[in-house]
Design a protein around this motif. Structure first.
Motif, PDB file in Angstrom:
ATOM      1  N   PHE A 272       0.912  -1.339  -0.088  1.00 46.31           N
ATOM      2  CA  PHE A 272       0.158  -0.021  -0.124  1.00 46.31           C
ATOM      3  C   PHE A 272       0.820   1.368   0.087  1.00 46.31           C
ATOM      4  CE2 PHE A 272      -3.023  -3.282   1.707  1.00 46.31           C
ATOM      5  CZ  PHE A 272      -3.829  -3.159   0.751  1.00 46.31           C
ATOM      6  N   GLY A 273       2.150   1.001   0.159  1.00 49.75           N
ATOM      7  CA  GLY A 273       3.017   2.168  -0.154  1.00 49.75           C
ATOM      8  C   GLY A 273       3.428   2.411  -1.638  1.00 49.75           C
ATOM      9  N   MET A 274       2.941   1.683  -2.200  1.00 50.57           N
ATOM     10  CA  MET A 274       3.021   2.007  -3.843  1.00 50.57           C
ATOM     11  C   MET A 274       1.979   2.778  -4.387  1.00 50.57           C
ATOM     12  SD  MET A 274       5.024  -1.243  -5.450  1.00 50.57           S
ATOM     13  CE  MET A 274       3.495  -2.208  -5.543  1.00 50.57           C
ATOM     14  N   LYS A 275       2.164   3.963  -4.492  1.00 50.80           N
ATOM     15  CA  LYS A 275       1.233   5.112  -4.926  1.00 50.80           C
ATOM     16  C   LYS A 275       1.410   5.925  -6.125  1.00 50.80           C
ATOM     17  CE  LYS A 275      -0.503   5.379  -0.102  1.00 50.80           C
ATOM     18  NZ  LYS A 275      -0.648   6.601   1.154  1.00 50.80           N
ATOM     19  N   GLU A 276       2.744   5.957  -6.349  1.00 53.00           N
ATOM     20  CA  GLU A 276       3.165   6.867  -7.525  1.00 53.00           C
ATOM     21  C   GLU A 276       3.333   5.830  -8.572  1.00 53.00           C
ATOM     22  OE1 GLU A 276       6.439   9.132  -6.801  1.00 53.00           O
ATOM     23  OE2 GLU A 276       6.308   9.018  -4.863  1.00 53.00           O
ATOM     24  N   PRO A 277       3.321   6.403  -9.939  1.00 58.71           N
ATOM     25  CA  PRO A 277       3.322   5.633 -11.332  1.00 58.71           C
ATOM     26  C   PRO A 277       4.821   5.167 -11.391  1.00 58.71           C
ATOM     27  CG  PRO A 277       2.705   8.146 -11.615  1.00 58.71           C
ATOM     28  CD  PRO A 277       2.614   7.680 -10.089  1.00 58.71           C
ATOM     29  N   TYR A 278       5.112   4.105 -11.553  1.00 59.52           N
ATOM     30  CA  TYR A 278       6.473   3.750 -11.841  1.00 59.52           C
ATOM     31  C   TYR A 278       6.921   3.133 -13.108  1.00 59.52           C
ATOM     32  CZ  TYR A 278       7.389   4.098  -6.477  1.00 59.52           C
ATOM     33  OH  TYR A 278       7.403   4.330  -5.321  1.00 59.52           O
ATOM     34  N   GLY A 279       6.034   3.359 -14.078  1.00 59.12           N
ATOM     35  CA  GLY A 279       6.381   2.965 -15.490  1.00 59.12           C
ATOM     36  C   GLY A 279       6.208   1.421 -15.755  1.00 59.12           C
ATOM     37  N   LYS A 280       6.938   0.901 -16.611  1.00 56.13           N
ATOM     38  CA  LYS A 280       6.807  -0.212 -17.009  1.00 56.13           C
ATOM     39  C   LYS A 280       7.665  -1.284 -16.432  1.00 56.13           C
ATOM     40  CE  LYS A 280       5.512   0.380 -21.965  1.00 56.13           C
ATOM     41  NZ  LYS A 280       5.805  -0.076 -23.296  1.00 56.13           N
ATOM     42  N   ILE A 281       7.619  -2.761 -16.462  1.00 58.84           N
ATOM     43  CA  ILE A 281       8.426  -3.689 -15.817  1.00 58.84           C
ATOM     44  C   ILE A 281       8.611  -4.632 -17.143  1.00 58.84           C
ATOM     45  CG2 ILE A 281       8.777  -5.783 -14.486  1.00 58.84           C
ATOM     46  CD1 ILE A 281       6.437  -4.510 -12.930  1.00 58.84           C
ATOM     47  N   TYR A 282      10.108  -5.052 -17.159  1.00 58.07           N
ATOM     48  CA  TYR A 282      10.545  -5.629 -18.681  1.00 58.07           C
ATOM     49  C   TYR A 282      10.994  -7.062 -18.070  1.00 58.07           C
ATOM     50  CZ  TYR A 282      10.630  -0.709 -19.980  1.00 58.07           C
ATOM     51  OH  TYR A 282      10.294   0.616 -20.296  1.00 58.07           O
TER      52      TYR A 282
END
Length: 640
Positions: A272-282
């Motif tokens: 629940f600490g992940m709130k910002e957009p971090y892009g893609k996973i490759y």
């Protein structure tokens, strides 16, 4: 019912036998406790450890239940749903996968046992890797080795039912646990169960691929030999992220802060600490490695007969993993901004440097992320703006020209992203430093002289990177050096002038922090005189303090050099060079030589930095850049 079950039942012990079938070990793995070979070895282990047969049987069953996976097909869909819920809180839902390679692996799996070994950048790696297979109907899903620390309430049971094998961090002192684990691995290999684990053993805190941990690989290879299983392929898998969710934790750990213990509360806070957009996973699947495919790496001291099979395979896996890791825009921009060594750059300066590197990436055919766009100034400005949004980069707009820079407190975080791609430019970097080390040579610098310098640098950084064989790597150095400095062998222009005319791009930008960290280690060791270095944990704490002092005194220039992880590899090198302890006169001489060497290399890096600064920050160069920018603007206006 196994012999151990009967033995326990006859002695009135029924607790484990009464467990429901779903809580027993993976499928029929509990039958290994009934194998005559296992029972014979268990009896010997019981005698050696002073246990009764009853105690040994009870302990063996407990060990198997603790480690073994209990995969259930019905649990896969809800587990996949939970995994997607976790990573899509900050990352784009669609994983970026090289599907062509995955299809080739699907075909290969028909007649080969596949062992998937992946890079470890985040707690989400195992989720993401298994989802990349599950979403593409790749069957059977491999069982995944995990640390026992992840077997906490609320997560362990779910993970076990989708194929997690939980292992203790250390079990060398438990003979029965080792016996059970060996027979369990034999059982899995005999039944051709695909397996997967992180080759690094723990998450990388620096961005670079960490040295491989050989424990599980050794166990699996020995099982393959016992079971006469040769049709085995090791599949390197690179997992990369536009941004890393745990970057603040990694910076804290590098600064010496204690690691947070995993628990249900920790896991919920992480999600629940992940709130910002971090892009893609490759997810990138590299070319598989067969058991006979690995050459001997240059890794320092090994057995007289050469590196073991596990060592050779692990280094080949890591090398192939690096070669499919996609280069992302933020990685290049972090490299460019760190190369300025604390100075701010205008958008134009960032673009000119980043576009040069992007052109080199295209020319060399290096793998890039789908969003890699650094070909025009607007694309670069947008990428820098995104880095500002992540607080990795700061801007100042109160002067005549807006500028961007990496603040000191973010240098370790920025270095993380840069380090994910340094291996692609390592040959060029060592070539640049080698030339800088040769500027004052009285004689003409030719290939033998430069190669001697490069191999000295290679030896210094041998615990940091996965170097290709010497001749192969030297050829790459020659190509990269001649591409940038085509006249370096001719002698008609001084090396000093060539470095200023074509400012360096990589030597100072990617190796300064490591060289400075090693310089801290060298200076601290020499300050001990002839005394032995203290315990590594105590000494690491001393190095963090000494590094901070040297930064404040400007004996080193970058916050990114004050890293517990860099000090750790520096101490590994020091131990290899017999600098930790030894006889007084020889020990002191070796320590003095180590400090002399790091001083010489830092002087060469400083010369590269001066050449870079003169090219980008001199008044004449600033005027030239303004004229170039005005010319570009006029050209655009004309075409419009």
């Amino acid at each position: 019912m196994s012999v151990c079950d009967v033995f326990l039942h006859n002695r009135g012990y029924t607790g484990l036998m009464n467990l429901p079938k779903k809580n027993r070990t993976a499928n029929a793995a509990h039958t290994l406790l009934d194998e005559p070979a296992f029972l014979a070895e268990l009896a010997l282990a019981a005698k050696a450890t002073g246990k009764s047969e009853l105690q040994a049987c009870k302990h063996a069953r407990k060990c198997l239940e603790e480690m073994a996976a209990t995969p259930r097909e019905s649990w896969l869909a809800p587990a996949a749903k939970m995994a997607r819920f976790v990573y899509t809180r900050s990352y784009e839902p669609k994983l970026d996968i090289n599907l062509e390679a995955l299809e080739q692996l699907r075909e290969l799996s028909r007649d080969h046992l596949l062992l998937f070994l992946w890079s470890h950048k985040s707690h989400m790696d195992s989720f993401v890797f298994l989802l990349s297979l599950y979403d593409n109907q790749f069957k059977p899903l491999p069982l995944v080795f995990a640390g026992i620390n992840m077997n906490f309430l609320g997560f362990g049971a779910l993970a076990r039912r989708v194929g997690a094998i939980f292992l203790r961090r250390s079990f060398q002192e438990d003979a029965i646990y080792k016996l059970v684990f060996r027979h369990y691995i034999d059982y899995l290999i005999r039944n051709r169960m695909p397996l997967t684990w992180s080759i690094e053993g723990t998450r990388s805190r620096t961005g670079k691929l960490s040295p491989p941990k050989l424990g599980i690989l050794n166990w699996v290879l020995e099982a393959c030999e016992r079971e006469e299983m040769r049709d085995v392929k090791l599949v390197p898998v690179s997992i990369a992220f536009d941004r890393i969710a745990e970057i603040d934790d990694y910076v804290a750990l590098q600064r010496g802060m204690p690691k947070r213990k995993e628990s249900l509360g920790w896991f919920l806070n992480f999600i629940f600490g992940m709130k910002e957009p971090y892009g893609k996973i490759y997810v990138r699947f590299a070319k598989p490695v067969g058991l006979d495919d690995a050459a001997a790496p240059d890794i320092g001291p090994t057995e007289e007969e050469g590196p073991s099979l596990a060592t050779r395979l692990a280094f080949e896996v890591c090398t192939r993993m690096e070669q499919v890791t996609p280069i992302k825009s933020a990685d290049v921009l972090a490299m460019v901004l760190l190369g300025a060594n604390g100075r701010a750059l205008s958008d134009r300066e960032v673009f000119l440097q980043a576009s040069e590197i992007a052109a080199l990436v295209r020319e060399k055919g290096l793998p890039t992320a789908s969003g890699f766009r650094l070909e025009d100034e607007e694309q670069v400005a947008a990428a820098v703006l995104s880095m500002r949004g992540s607080r990795l980069v700061k801007a100042f707009e109160g002067g005549s020209t807006p500028v961007s820079y990496i603040p000191e407190e973010q240098q370790l975080a920025a270095a993380y992203y840069r380090n994910t791609i340094t291996h692609y430019f390592l040959a060029a970097a060592l070539g640049e430093i080698g030339l800088a080390m040769s500027v004052d040579d009285a004689t003409l610098v030719g290939e033998p002289e430069l190669r001697c310098r490069v191999e000295q640098l290679r030896d210094l950084f041998k615990f940091e990177f996965f170097f290709r064989p010497k001749d192969e790597f030297w050829e790459e150095v020659l190509v990269d050096t001649s591409r940038r400095y085509p006249r370096w062998r001719r002698g008609d222009t001084s090396l000093h002038k060539q470095l200023r005319e074509s400012p360096p791009r990589f030597g100072h930008a990617i190796l300064r922090s490591i060289a400075e960290a090693y310089h801290v280690v060298a200076a601290t060791l020499l300050s001990l005189g002839t005394k032995a270095a203290p315990d590594s944990k105590i000494f690491s704490r001393d190095l963090l303090g000494q590094g901070r002092e040297m930064l404040l005194r400007r004996q080193i220039s970058g916050e990114s050099a004050i890293s517990k992880d860099l000090f750790s590899t520096g101490l590994q090198l020091a131990e290899y060079r017999r600098l930790i302890t030894g006889k007084a006169p020889e020990l002191l001489a070796r320590r003095e030589e180590f400090l002399r060497e790091t001083t010489e290399i830092l002087a060469a890096i400083e010369l590269l930095q001066e050449s870079y600064d003169l090219a980008w920050f001199s008044v004449a160069q600033a005027k030239k850049q303004r004229q170039s920018a005005q010319g570009s603007a006029a050209c655009i206006t004309h075409h419009r």
